[in-house]
Every structure is written in structure tokens, then in C-alpha cells.
Motif scaffolding. Structure first.
Motif, PDB file in Angstrom:
ATOM      1  N   GLY A   1       0.810  -1.561   0.017  1.00 54.63           N
ATOM      2  CA  GLY A   1       0.124  -0.118   0.180  1.00 54.63           C
ATOM      3  C   GLY A   1       1.140   1.267   0.009  1.00 54.63           C
TER       4      GLY A   1
ATOM      5  N   SER B   1       1.067   3.182  -3.203  1.00 52.40           N
ATOM      6  CA  SER B   1       0.258   4.092  -3.357  1.00 52.40           C
ATOM      7  C   SER B   1       0.308   5.856  -3.015  1.00 52.40           C
ATOM      8  CB  SER B   1      -0.252   4.097  -4.791  1.00 52.40           C
ATOM      9  OG  SER B   1      -1.816   3.363  -3.803  1.00 52.40           O
ATOM     10  N   ARG B   2      -0.456   5.929  -1.841  1.00 46.83           N
ATOM     11  CA  ARG B   2      -0.425   6.606  -0.783  1.00 46.83           C
ATOM     12  C   ARG B   2      -1.194   6.267   0.474  1.00 46.83           C
ATOM     13  NH1 ARG B   2      -5.443   4.279  -4.062  1.00 46.83           N
ATOM     14  NH2 ARG B   2      -6.459   3.546  -2.080  1.00 46.83           N
TER      15      ARG B   2
ATOM     16  N   ILE C   1      -1.078   6.134   4.727  1.00 47.27           N
ATOM     17  CA  ILE C   1       0.211   6.429   5.839  1.00 47.27           C
ATOM     18  C   ILE C   1       1.050   5.149   4.846  1.00 47.27           C
ATOM     19  CG2 ILE C   1       0.751   4.385   7.381  1.00 47.27           C
ATOM     20  CD1 ILE C   1      -2.769   4.814   8.216  1.00 47.27           C
TER      21      ILE C   1
ATOM     22  N   ARG D   1      -1.325  -1.785  -6.528  1.00 50.55           N
ATOM     23  CA  ARG D   1      -1.504  -1.427  -8.041  1.00 50.55           C
ATOM     24  C   ARG D   1      -1.534  -0.448  -8.459  1.00 50.55           C
ATOM     25  NH1 ARG D   1      -7.867  -2.189  -6.325  1.00 50.55           N
ATOM     26  NH2 ARG D   1      -7.365  -0.364  -4.772  1.00 50.55           N
ATOM     27  N   THR D   2      -1.099   0.632  -7.353  1.00 46.38           N
ATOM     28  CA  THR D   2      -0.505   2.198  -8.583  1.00 46.38           C
ATOM     29  C   THR D   2       1.029   2.577  -8.221  1.00 46.38           C
ATOM     30  OG1 THR D   2      -2.481   2.659  -8.196  1.00 46.38           O
ATOM     31  CG2 THR D   2      -1.012   4.231  -8.664  1.00 46.38           C
TER      32      THR D   2
ATOM     33  N   ASP E   1      -2.236  -6.814  -7.452  1.00 44.00           N
ATOM     34  CA  ASP E   1      -3.363  -6.329  -6.691  1.00 44.00           C
ATOM     35  C   ASP E   1      -4.040  -7.657  -5.875  1.00 44.00           C
ATOM     36  OD1 ASP E   1      -6.023  -6.542  -6.237  1.00 44.00           O
ATOM     37  OD2 ASP E   1      -7.028  -6.788  -8.029  1.00 44.00           O
ATOM     38  N   LEU E   2      -3.457  -7.607  -4.255  1.00 48.78           N
ATOM     39  CA  LEU E   2      -3.797  -7.955  -3.137  1.00 48.78           C
ATOM     40  C   LEU E   2      -5.050  -8.759  -3.103  1.00 48.78           C
ATOM     41  CD1 LEU E   2      -1.764  -5.853  -0.598  1.00 48.78           C
ATOM     42  CD2 LEU E   2      -0.394  -7.611  -2.160  1.00 48.78           C
TER      43      LEU E   2
ATOM     44  N   ASN F   1       0.524  -2.964   5.159  1.00 53.96           N
ATOM     45  CA  ASN F   1      -0.273  -1.866   4.956  1.00 53.96           C
ATOM     46  C   ASN F   1      -1.559  -1.831   4.230  1.00 53.96           C
ATOM     47  OD1 ASN F   1      -0.765   1.227   6.195  1.00 53.96           O
ATOM     48  ND2 ASN F   1       0.132   1.434   3.140  1.00 53.96           N
TER      49      ASN F   1
ATOM     50  N   TYR G   1     -14.453  -4.905   8.168  1.00 50.89           N
ATOM     51  CA  TYR G   1     -13.119  -4.361   8.326  1.00 50.89           C
ATOM     52  C   TYR G   1     -13.300  -4.692   9.937  1.00 50.89           C
ATOM     53  CZ  TYR G   1      -9.649  -0.228   8.962  1.00 50.89           C
ATOM     54  OH  TYR G   1      -8.847   0.938   8.352  1.00 50.89           O
TER      55      TYR G   1
ATOM     56  N   LYS H   1      -9.872  -6.673  11.096  1.00 53.26           N
ATOM     57  CA  LYS H   1      -8.338  -5.870  11.208  1.00 53.26           C
ATOM     58  C   LYS H   1      -8.101  -6.875  13.047  1.00 53.26           C
ATOM     59  CE  LYS H   1      -7.612  -3.084   8.550  1.00 53.26           C
ATOM     60  NZ  LYS H   1      -5.614  -2.916   8.175  1.00 53.26           N
TER      61      LYS H   1
ATOM     62  N   GLY I   1      -4.450   5.153  14.520  1.00 51.95           N
ATOM     63  CA  GLY I   1      -5.644   6.009  14.664  1.00 51.95           C
ATOM     64  C   GLY I   1      -6.232   6.422  13.633  1.00 51.95           C
TER      65      GLY I   1
ATOM     66  N   VAL J   1      -6.305   9.333  10.897  1.00 46.28           N
ATOM     67  CA  VAL J   1      -5.249   9.481   9.920  1.00 46.28           C
ATOM     68  C   VAL J   1      -5.904  10.574   9.015  1.00 46.28           C
ATOM     69  CG1 VAL J   1      -2.715   9.322   8.948  1.00 46.28           C
ATOM     70  CG2 VAL J   1      -3.851   7.542  10.673  1.00 46.28           C
TER      71      VAL J   1
ATOM     72  N   THR K   1      -6.740  10.385   5.353  1.00 51.02           N
ATOM     73  CA  THR K   1      -5.709  10.059   4.251  1.00 51.02           C
ATOM     74  C   THR K   1      -7.959   9.838   3.297  1.00 51.02           C
ATOM     75  OG1 THR K   1      -6.795   7.337   4.812  1.00 51.02           O
ATOM     76  CG2 THR K   1      -4.075   8.544   5.282  1.00 51.02           C
TER      77      THR K   1
ATOM     78  N   GLN L   1     -10.465   8.362   4.888  1.00 50.39           N
ATOM     79  CA  GLN L   1     -10.856   8.889   6.249  1.00 50.39           C
ATOM     80  C   GLN L   1     -11.903   9.791   4.976  1.00 50.39           C
ATOM     81  OE1 GLN L   1     -11.091   9.589   9.126  1.00 50.39           O
ATOM     82  NE2 GLN L   1     -10.304   7.714   9.765  1.00 50.39           N
TER      83      GLN L   1
HETATM   84  N1  LIG Z   1      -7.027   6.527   7.541  1.00 50.47           N
HETATM   85  C1  LIG Z   1      -6.992   5.683   9.202  1.00 50.47           C
HETATM   86  O1  LIG Z   1      -8.056   6.893   9.936  1.00 50.47           O
HETATM   87  C2  LIG Z   1      -7.245   4.310   9.570  1.00 50.47           C
HETATM   88  C3  LIG Z   1      -7.764   3.901  10.660  1.00 50.47           C
HETATM   89  C4  LIG Z   1      -6.852   3.131  11.357  1.00 50.47           C
HETATM   90  C5  LIG Z   1      -6.800   1.861  10.314  1.00 50.47           C
HETATM   91  N2  LIG Z   1      -5.924   1.990   9.294  1.00 50.47           N
HETATM   92  C6  LIG Z   1      -5.301   1.258   8.426  1.00 50.47           C
HETATM   93  O2  LIG Z   1      -4.408   1.729   7.898  1.00 50.47           O
HETATM   94  C7  LIG Z   1      -3.581   1.001   6.744  1.00 50.47           C
HETATM   95  C8  LIG Z   1      -3.577   2.198   5.500  1.00 50.47           C
HETATM   96  O3  LIG Z   1      -4.202   3.035   5.081  1.00 50.47           O
HETATM   97  P1  LIG Z   1      -4.933   4.405   4.497  1.00 50.47           P
HETATM   98  O4  LIG Z   1      -5.572   5.246   5.383  1.00 50.47           O
HETATM   99  O5  LIG Z   1      -3.498   4.985   4.494  1.00 50.47           O
HETATM  100  O6  LIG Z   1      -5.872   4.569   3.607  1.00 50.47           O
HETATM  101  P2  LIG Z   1      -5.586   4.727   2.032  1.00 50.47           P
HETATM  102  O7  LIG Z   1      -5.166   6.637   1.110  1.00 50.47           O
HETATM  103  O8  LIG Z   1      -6.928   4.843   1.323  1.00 50.47           O
HETATM  104  O9  LIG Z   1      -4.657   3.600   0.655  1.00 50.47           O
HETATM  105  C9  LIG Z   1      -4.675   1.945   1.090  1.00 50.47           C
HETATM  106  C10 LIG Z   1      -3.098   1.863   0.224  1.00 50.47           C
HETATM  107  O10 LIG Z   1      -3.589   0.520  -0.070  1.00 50.47           O
HETATM  108  C11 LIG Z   1      -3.528  -0.046  -1.167  1.00 50.47           C
HETATM  109  N3  LIG Z   1      -4.587  -1.045  -1.118  1.00 50.47           N
HETATM  110  C12 LIG Z   1      -5.667  -1.002  -1.077  1.00 50.47           C
HETATM  111  N4  LIG Z   1      -6.553  -1.895  -2.026  1.00 50.47           N
HETATM  112  C13 LIG Z   1      -5.614  -2.847  -2.647  1.00 50.47           C
HETATM  113  C14 LIG Z   1      -5.335  -4.132  -3.445  1.00 50.47           C
HETATM  114  N5  LIG Z   1      -6.416  -4.808  -4.045  1.00 50.47           N
HETATM  115  N6  LIG Z   1      -4.329  -4.280  -3.911  1.00 50.47           N
HETATM  116  C15 LIG Z   1      -2.425  -3.514  -3.472  1.00 50.47           C
HETATM  117  N7  LIG Z   1      -2.975  -2.792  -2.814  1.00 50.47           N
HETATM  118  C16 LIG Z   1      -4.291  -2.477  -2.397  1.00 50.47           C
HETATM  119  C17 LIG Z   1      -3.810   1.217  -1.991  1.00 50.47           C
HETATM  120  O11 LIG Z   1      -3.060   0.949  -3.297  1.00 50.47           O
HETATM  121  P3  LIG Z   1      -3.771   1.397  -4.658  1.00 50.47           P
HETATM  122  O12 LIG Z   1      -4.815   1.738  -4.964  1.00 50.47           O
HETATM  123  O13 LIG Z   1      -2.556   2.380  -5.285  1.00 50.47           O
HETATM  124  O14 LIG Z   1      -3.378  -0.057  -4.962  1.00 50.47           O
HETATM  125  C18 LIG Z   1      -3.382   2.625  -1.349  1.00 50.47           C
HETATM  126  O15 LIG Z   1      -1.526   2.576  -1.627  1.00 50.47           O
HETATM  127  C19 LIG Z   1      -4.975   0.794   6.173  1.00 50.47           C
HETATM  128  O16 LIG Z   1      -4.272  -0.938   6.082  1.00 50.47           O
HETATM  129  C20 LIG Z   1      -6.076   0.848   6.942  1.00 50.47           C
HETATM  130  O17 LIG Z   1      -7.308  -0.127   7.292  1.00 50.47           O
HETATM  131  C21 LIG Z   1      -5.914   3.541   8.836  1.00 50.47           C
END
Ligand SMILES: NC(=O)c1ccc[n+]([C@@H]2O[C@H](COP(=O)([O-])OP(=O)(O)OC[C@H]3O[C@@H](n4cnc5c(N)ncnc54)[C@H](OP(=O)(O)O)[C@@H]3O)[C@@H](O)[C@H]2O)c1
Length: 238
Positions: free
Chosen positions: A8, A10-11, A13, A34-35, A49-50, A75, A142, A146, A175, A177, A179, A182
Motif C-alpha cells: 500500500g 501508492s498513498r 500511511i 496496484r499503483t 493486486d492483493l 499496510n 473491516y 482487523k 489512530g 489518520v 487519508t 477517511q
Molecule cells: N486512515 C485511517 O484513519 C486508518 C485508521 C485505522 C487503520 N487504518 C489502516 O491503515 C492502512 C492504510 O490506510 P490508509 O488510510 O493509508 O488508506 P488509503 O489512503 O486508502 O491507502 C490504501 C493503500 O492500500 C493499497 N491497496 C488497497 N487495495 C489494494 C489492492 N487490492 N491491492 C494492492 N494494494 C491495495 C492502495 O494502493 P492501490 O490503490 O494503488 O492499489 C493504497 O496504497 C490500512 O490497513 C487501514 O485499514 C487507517
């Protein structure tokens, strides 16, 4: 040289953590998504693609040519359908389980096998969520994935202790975050998600953590794992 394998990238965390790791000298990052984000000459991208188990199984980990530390960061994650059970598509349920639980578990299994004889310090950081530790209506899959990731991590750590290795395994809630995930949460209609206003409020009050801050905390965990005795962690208590 230290090796970080991060899903993960591409964007969000994952990208911030990859950038933080690459600010350290003598570091190489393998990013899985994927990106492509192509952030640095020491960044190697593995387009995957996971959701697709075959693609996950085809990921080739770099051969250990004397790395001092090897870190796997599971991640990548997705929220999936935000709806009550009974109103969801089965396909969406399977996809969310594949990305959030199956893929990280397959990667953890292969990582421990592939680097079993490596002399490097080995660390696994699974990105979990507070949602895995309490039920949130409309987030059943979800929350469940987790919670399962927490248990996979705890069990794997106990197994490593039984084996007498010093491999450390963590499951970390980052926490709330700022992104794309959210943004996705805030875009859900209240009819489908009773708690959506809480997330609008957190954003309005500026209470979301930055990806840079979370990445810095995760990097400190990877740098000083000995300071953390528990497997299940929450970044807000660091
Ligand atoms: N943001 C929060 O508040 C928060 C809170 C608690 C936990 N988390 C956890 O933190 C982690 C990161 O979240 P984030 O907020 O940074 O999310 P995000 O901005 O949506 O980024 C998700 C990342 O996962 C990758 N991903 C998603 N589906 C995929 C697939 N099928 N194959 C390969 N890669 C895939 C995406 O890459 P591509 O789309 O390019 O494939 C992207 O790089 C996640 O596990 C999330 O559950 C986040």
C-alpha cells in the motif's frame, strides 16, 4: 543496508512510511500496490493486486545479500462496503477479507519462511485498527479482518518465541489518520453509517493525525522494537 517491504505504498500511511524509511541512508524499499509512486531510486515497485491470491503468491522477496534489518509492513487495506450485514454484496465481503486478512497472512507466512535463515533483525508491522478492538455498526467485515490480524500477529509472535528467534511481530492501530480512507468514510450517507457524523466532527476540529506523524511513529517502532514489549499496539499511546 536495511530492507523494507511495504504494502500500500501508492498513498496514505504506506507512502508516508516508505518516504520516511528512504530518508534513512542505506535503505531499500520494495513497495507493493496496484499503483506505482516511484518516489526514489532506492524504491522498487512490485505491481500487485492483493485481492488476487495468485498475484500475492507470485511476489518475489529480495534475496538477503547481507541486510542488517528486514522489515515487512502489511499496510494495504480497504474499508469495503459500509452497510449492515444482510445488505452487502458477497463479492465485496470476499474482496475486503482478501486485502485486509488473506494477503497479509500469506505475506507473513512467506516472509517468515523465506528469511528464516537470514541473520538480519526481522520485524513485521501489521497495520490494524481500533475498529478491530470494538464493534462499529456497518463496518462488520473491516472490524473482523482487523481483529483477526491482531490475533494472527499475537500467535505468530508466540510461535517465534517458541522457535527461539528474535523476530518481532506487531499489530498497530494508527489512530484516525488524514487519508483517502477517511474521505471515503465521510462520504457515506448517514442512512448506511450511524456514526458518520463523528468522523465529520473529527475532520472539522482538525483532530486527524497526519500521515507524516504516523509514519514517524511507525519508523521509531521499526528502529527501536526493544522499547515495545506488547504485540498489540496503538500509536496514540506511543
Ligand atoms: N486512515 C485511517 O484513519 C486508518 C485508521 C485505522 C487503520 N487504518 C489502516 O491503515 C492502512 C492504510 O490506510 P490508509 O488510510 O493509508 O488508506 P488509503 O489512503 O486508502 O491507502 C490504501 C493503500 O492500500 C493499497 N491497496 C488497497 N487495495 C489494494 C489492492 N487490492 N491491492 C494492492 N494494494 C491495495 C492502495 O494502493 P492501490 O490503490 O494503488 O492499489 C493504497 O496504497 C490500512 O490497513 C487501514 O485499514 C487507517
Amino acid at each position: 543496508m536495511e530492507l523494507f517491504i511495504i504494502t500500500g505504498t501508492s498513498r496514505g500511511i504506506g507512502l508516508a512510511f516508505a518516504e520516511r524509511a528512504l530518508r534513512q541512508k542505506d535503505t531499500v524499499v520494495f513497495g507493493i500496490a496496484r499503483t506505482n509512486s516511484s518516489i526514489n531510486p532506492n524504491f522498487n515497485f512490485l505491481k500487485t493486486d492483493l485481492v488476487a491470491e495468485q498475484q500475492v503468491n507470485e511476489i518475489r522477496f529480495p534475496i538477503d545479500e547481507g541486510f542488517t534489518k528486514i522489515v515487512l509492513v502489511n499496510n494495504a487495506g480497504m474499508l469495503g462496503d459500509v452497510k449492515h450485514l444482510g445488505e452487502m454484496e458477497n463479492q465485496s465481503i470476499a474482496k475486503t477479507i482478501a486485502v485486509n486478512l488473506t494477503a497479509p497472512t500469506l505475506l507473513l507466512n512467506r516472509f517468515l519462511h523465506f528469511y528464516a535463515s537470514s541473520k538480519a533483525q526481522k520485524i513485521v508491522i501489521n497495520i490494524s485498527s481500533g475498529a478491530g478492538r470494538r464493534a462499529i455498526p456497518s463496518w462488520s467485515v473491516y472490524c473482523a479482518t482487523k481483529a483477526a490480524l491482531d490475533m494472527v500477529s499475537e500467535t505468530a509472535q508466540q510461535e517465534q518465541i517458541e522457535k527461539g528467534t528474535n523476530t518481532r511481530i506487531f499489530s498497530v492501530a494508527p489512530g484516525v489518520v488524514d487519508t483517502a480512507m477517511q474521505e471515503e468514510i465521510r462520504s457515506v450517507e448517514q442512512a448506511n453509517f450511524s456514526q458518520v457524523n463523528r468522523f465529520h466532527e473529527l475532520k472539522k476540529k482538525g483532530e486527524l493525525a497526519s500521515t507524516e506523524k504516523v509514519a514517524e511513529n511507525l519508523f521509531q517502532l521499526a528502529t527501536h522494537p526493544e522499547k515495545f514489549s506488547e504485540v498489540i499496539l496503538d500509536i496514540r499511546t506511543f
